[in-house]
Motif scaffolding. Structure first.
Motif, PDB file in Angstrom:
ATOM      1  N   GLY A 191      31.459  67.076  51.493  1.00 31.16           N
ATOM      2  CA  GLY A 191      31.952  65.752  51.856  1.00 31.16           C
ATOM      3  C   GLY A 191      32.021  64.773  50.706  1.00 31.16           C
ATOM      4  O   GLY A 191      32.678  63.726  50.813  1.00 31.16           O
ATOM      5  N   ALA A 192      31.371  65.127  49.575  1.00 27.78           N
ATOM      6  CA  ALA A 192      31.231  64.164  48.481  1.00 27.78           C
ATOM      7  C   ALA A 192      32.557  63.774  47.837  1.00 27.78           C
ATOM      8  O   ALA A 192      32.722  62.644  47.369  1.00 27.78           O
ATOM      9  CB  ALA A 192      30.287  64.729  47.419  1.00 27.78           C
ATOM     10  N   SER A 193      33.506  64.688  47.790  1.00 28.16           N
ATOM     11  CA  SER A 193      34.751  64.428  47.062  1.00 28.16           C
ATOM     12  C   SER A 193      35.979  64.468  47.952  1.00 28.16           C
ATOM     13  O   SER A 193      37.097  64.625  47.470  1.00 28.16           O
ATOM     14  CB  SER A 193      34.913  65.461  45.930  1.00 28.16           C
ATOM     15  N   VAL A 194      35.789  64.320  49.257  1.00 27.46           N
ATOM     16  CA  VAL A 194      36.926  64.403  50.173  1.00 27.46           C
ATOM     17  C   VAL A 194      37.952  63.302  49.888  1.00 27.46           C
ATOM     18  O   VAL A 194      39.160  63.544  49.874  1.00 27.46           O
ATOM     19  CB  VAL A 194      36.459  64.338  51.648  1.00 27.46           C
ATOM     20  N   ALA A 195      37.483  62.083  49.646  1.00 28.44           N
ATOM     21  CA  ALA A 195      38.413  60.968  49.406  1.00 28.44           C
ATOM     22  C   ALA A 195      39.217  61.191  48.133  1.00 28.44           C
ATOM     23  O   ALA A 195      40.438  60.978  48.112  1.00 28.44           O
ATOM     24  CB  ALA A 195      37.644  59.647  49.328  1.00 28.44           C
ATOM     25  N   ILE A 196      38.567  61.642  47.053  1.00 23.41           N
ATOM     26  CA  ILE A 196      39.268  61.813  45.788  1.00 23.41           C
ATOM     27  C   ILE A 196      40.222  62.995  45.849  1.00 23.41           C
ATOM     28  O   ILE A 196      41.297  62.986  45.241  1.00 23.41           O
ATOM     29  CB  ILE A 196      38.272  61.962  44.603  1.00 23.41           C
ATOM     30  N   THR A 197      39.889  64.046  46.613  1.00 21.36           N
ATOM     31  CA  THR A 197      40.818  65.164  46.746  1.00 21.36           C
ATOM     32  C   THR A 197      41.999  64.785  47.636  1.00 21.36           C
ATOM     33  O   THR A 197      43.124  65.226  47.407  1.00 21.36           O
ATOM     34  CB  THR A 197      40.107  66.414  47.296  1.00 21.36           C
ATOM     35  N   LEU A 198      41.758  63.947  48.651  1.00 22.37           N
ATOM     36  CA  LEU A 198      42.872  63.483  49.482  1.00 22.37           C
ATOM     37  C   LEU A 198      43.832  62.641  48.656  1.00 22.37           C
ATOM     38  O   LEU A 198      45.053  62.676  48.876  1.00 22.37           O
ATOM     39  CB  LEU A 198      42.363  62.686  50.682  1.00 22.37           C
ATOM     40  N   TRP A 199      43.305  61.885  47.702  1.00 21.99           N
ATOM     41  CA  TRP A 199      44.149  61.095  46.800  1.00 21.99           C
ATOM     42  C   TRP A 199      45.237  61.984  46.181  1.00 21.99           C
ATOM     43  O   TRP A 199      46.386  61.570  46.049  1.00 21.99           O
ATOM     44  CB  TRP A 199      43.273  60.484  45.704  1.00 21.99           C
ATOM     45  N   ALA A 200      44.868  63.216  45.849  1.00 26.31           N
ATOM     46  CA  ALA A 200      45.836  64.120  45.238  1.00 26.31           C
ATOM     47  C   ALA A 200      46.907  64.576  46.222  1.00 26.31           C
ATOM     48  O   ALA A 200      48.001  64.972  45.812  1.00 26.31           O
ATOM     49  CB  ALA A 200      45.107  65.345  44.671  1.00 26.31           C
ATOM     50  N   PHE A 201      46.612  64.524  47.518  1.00 25.64           N
ATOM     51  CA  PHE A 201      47.567  64.993  48.523  1.00 25.64           C
ATOM     52  C   PHE A 201      48.421  63.871  49.113  1.00 25.64           C
ATOM     53  O   PHE A 201      49.324  64.151  49.908  1.00 25.64           O
ATOM     54  CB  PHE A 201      46.832  65.700  49.665  1.00 25.64           C
ATOM     55  N   LEU A 202      48.123  62.624  48.761  1.00 27.55           N
ATOM     56  CA  LEU A 202      48.946  61.538  49.293  1.00 27.55           C
ATOM     57  C   LEU A 202      50.399  61.759  48.880  1.00 27.55           C
ATOM     58  O   LEU A 202      50.697  62.006  47.715  1.00 27.55           O
ATOM     59  CB  LEU A 202      48.445  60.185  48.778  1.00 27.55           C
ATOM     60  N   GLY A 203      51.285  61.681  49.837  1.00 34.42           N
ATOM     61  CA  GLY A 203      52.685  62.009  49.611  1.00 34.42           C
ATOM     62  C   GLY A 203      53.141  63.156  50.484  1.00 34.42           C
ATOM     63  O   GLY A 203      54.332  63.462  50.546  1.00 34.42           O
TER      64      GLY A 203
END
Length: 469
Positions: A191-203
């Motif tokens: 759960g620690a990096s879910v937000a930062i990895t989602l950042w890469a999928f925005l789009g």
């Protein structure tokens, strides 16, 4: 748009993947190294959640008979208010994300030219890039689009190269040493990096936002969204994990130019510098495109009555210059307000806030899918499967919200609630516009009647297509 000018499924798949494979990955290896190579668990969680979102958006694209991308989807359940808040939060997310992209470029510039900027200088350099890329758009989209179509490969080419030939430099002992440097439990690491990895999928929603510009959208949009998302997921997971086996964790954590660093390890420092220069150009090209796109998003929304008319006023080239300057002022203030002693921390703050505001349209779209299926008379057994996937996608979105941290949740929540306050003014304007269009006195047009009408054309991401094609 004529059939001859419409995109094929392959072109739309590529557009979807490229929208995700842009500058969002440039600082990711450094951010993930703060958790360790065990952050692959976050990638798996995000890839699963993103594929669920992609499938749900594909179904939305097939079922929706309203224009406007995610705004049109939200309107099925939440009416005009849902369409408005989707436009508002999506536009806000893009505004924030562009500041984060600018900071990414500044991080690489520091390493490329071997200079050390303090926090204020980083902030001023970030603002300078935002101003330069905004002014460069005043001539219109044609040149911007051509530049962006070339410079984006400054990110894609190094990422693909690392994913393929990087294995020749992979050292399992380096990877093992950086696996879990902080001894996190597996669920904590996941759960620690879910937000930062989602950042890469925005789009991932961009294919759905361009349904009007693709051949046979009912068939091709689902293929493009799922194919583009899956392709991006594979490249992200492979590239970042290869890097963890080439560069030591401690060195990676302290870098503001991780891809330049890994190419310096693989080849020579000169090659690393070339990669860094390519990525700086890619970030600037991305900023050029997204600064124009965000202005068009606000202009399109202004034309339909959701934002102030000032955002829709353009020059002879069709560029909404006044709106661009207003947005630039907001970005300048945001860059100053988020100044941090650590560039990486400022990037964190902006990314988490961009993710929170972008998740609002995602969650509204997932909720609206149930209504869309009911309206479209989808068979119960098929609707049940889709609804389950939409619930999984929504659950992942809430996990990403939680992972974004208290500060981003608080600021994003306040910004969203403020948007609803603004809707009070917007709705009055919409009622007046509807009354004029129907030649009916304003007093006789009720909000209830208005919310039942189809939304005017308002493609949230249509400008993305125009800029990148």
């Amino acid at each position: 748009m004529s059939a001859a000018k419409k995109m094929s499924v392959g072109q739309l798949t590529m557009l979807t993947a490229v929208n995700m494979l842009g500058s969002g990955i440039v600082l990711l290896p450094t951010k993930l190294a703060e958790v360790g190579a065990i952050s692959i668990l976050s990638w798996l969680v995000t890839a699963t959640g993103s594929l669920a979102l992609a499938y749900a958006f594909a179904r939305c694209g097939m079922l929706s008979r309203k224009t406007g991308g995610m705004g049109g989807y939200a309107e099925y359940t939440f009416g005009k208010a849902g369409n408005y808040i989707t436009n508002y939060t999506y536009g806000l997310s893009l505004l924030i994300a562009n500041v984060a992209i600018s900071i990414t470029a500044v991080g690489y510039i520091q390493v490329l030219f071997n200079i050390k900027l303090d926090s204020l200088q980083v902030g001023l350099a970030t603002i300078a890039l935002l101003w330069i890329t905004t002014f460069a758009n005043f001539g219109g989209a044609r040149i911007t689009g051509r530049i962006g179509a070339v410079t984006v490969w400054g990110v894609i080419a190094p990422v693909v190269l690392v994913s393929t030939i990087g294995w020749f430099w992979f050292d399992s002992s380096v990877y093992a040493a950086g696996w879990n440097p902080h001894d996190k439990a597996w669920y904590e690491a996941a759960g620690a990096s879910v937000a930062i990895t989602l950042w890469a999928f925005l789009g991932l929603e961009s294919a759905c936002a361009n349904t009007d510009a693709v051949e046979n959208p009912e068939r091709n949009v689902p293929i493009a969204v799922l194919g583009g998302t899956l392709g991006a997921a594979v490249i992200y997971i492979v590239s970042t994990n290869v890097i963890f086996g080439i560069v030591g964790n401690a060195e990676l954590v302290s870098s503001t130019a991780p891809f330049g660093l890994v190419f310096a390890h693989m080849f020579t420092p000169l090659v690393g510098d070339i990669v860094m220069a390519a990525m700086v150009l890619a970030c600037i090209g991305s900023l050029l495109g997204w600064q124009f796109t965000i202005a068009q998003v606000y202009a399109s929304s202004a034309n339909t009555g959701y934002f102030l008319p000032i955002f829709a006023k353009g020059n002879k080239a069709g560029t909404p210059i006044i709106g661009m300057l207003v947005l630039l002022a907001a970005q300048t203030a945001l860059a100053l307000l988020t100044i941090s002693p650590n560039l990486s921390k400022q990037f964190d703050t902006l990314v988490n806030l961009a993710v929170v505001t972008n998740l609002v349209p995602y969650i509204l779209s997932m909720a609206a899918l149930m209504t869309m299926q009911k309206v479209s008379n989808v068979p119960a057994n098929k609707a049940m499967v889709t609804n389950f996937i939409a619930v999984v996608a929504a659950a992942y979105s809430y996990l990403a919200l939680y992972s974004s941290g208290e500060q981003a949740l608080m600021l994003g929540g306040v910004a969203t609630i403020f948007g609803y306050t603004l809707f009070g003014f917007v709705n009055n304007r919409l009622i007046r516009l509807e009354a004029m269009n129907n030649s009916v006195p304003t007093q006789t047009v009720s909000a209830q009647h208005l919310s039942a009408d189809p939304v005017p054309v308002n493609n949230l991401n249509k400008a993305t297509l125009e800029v990148q094609s």
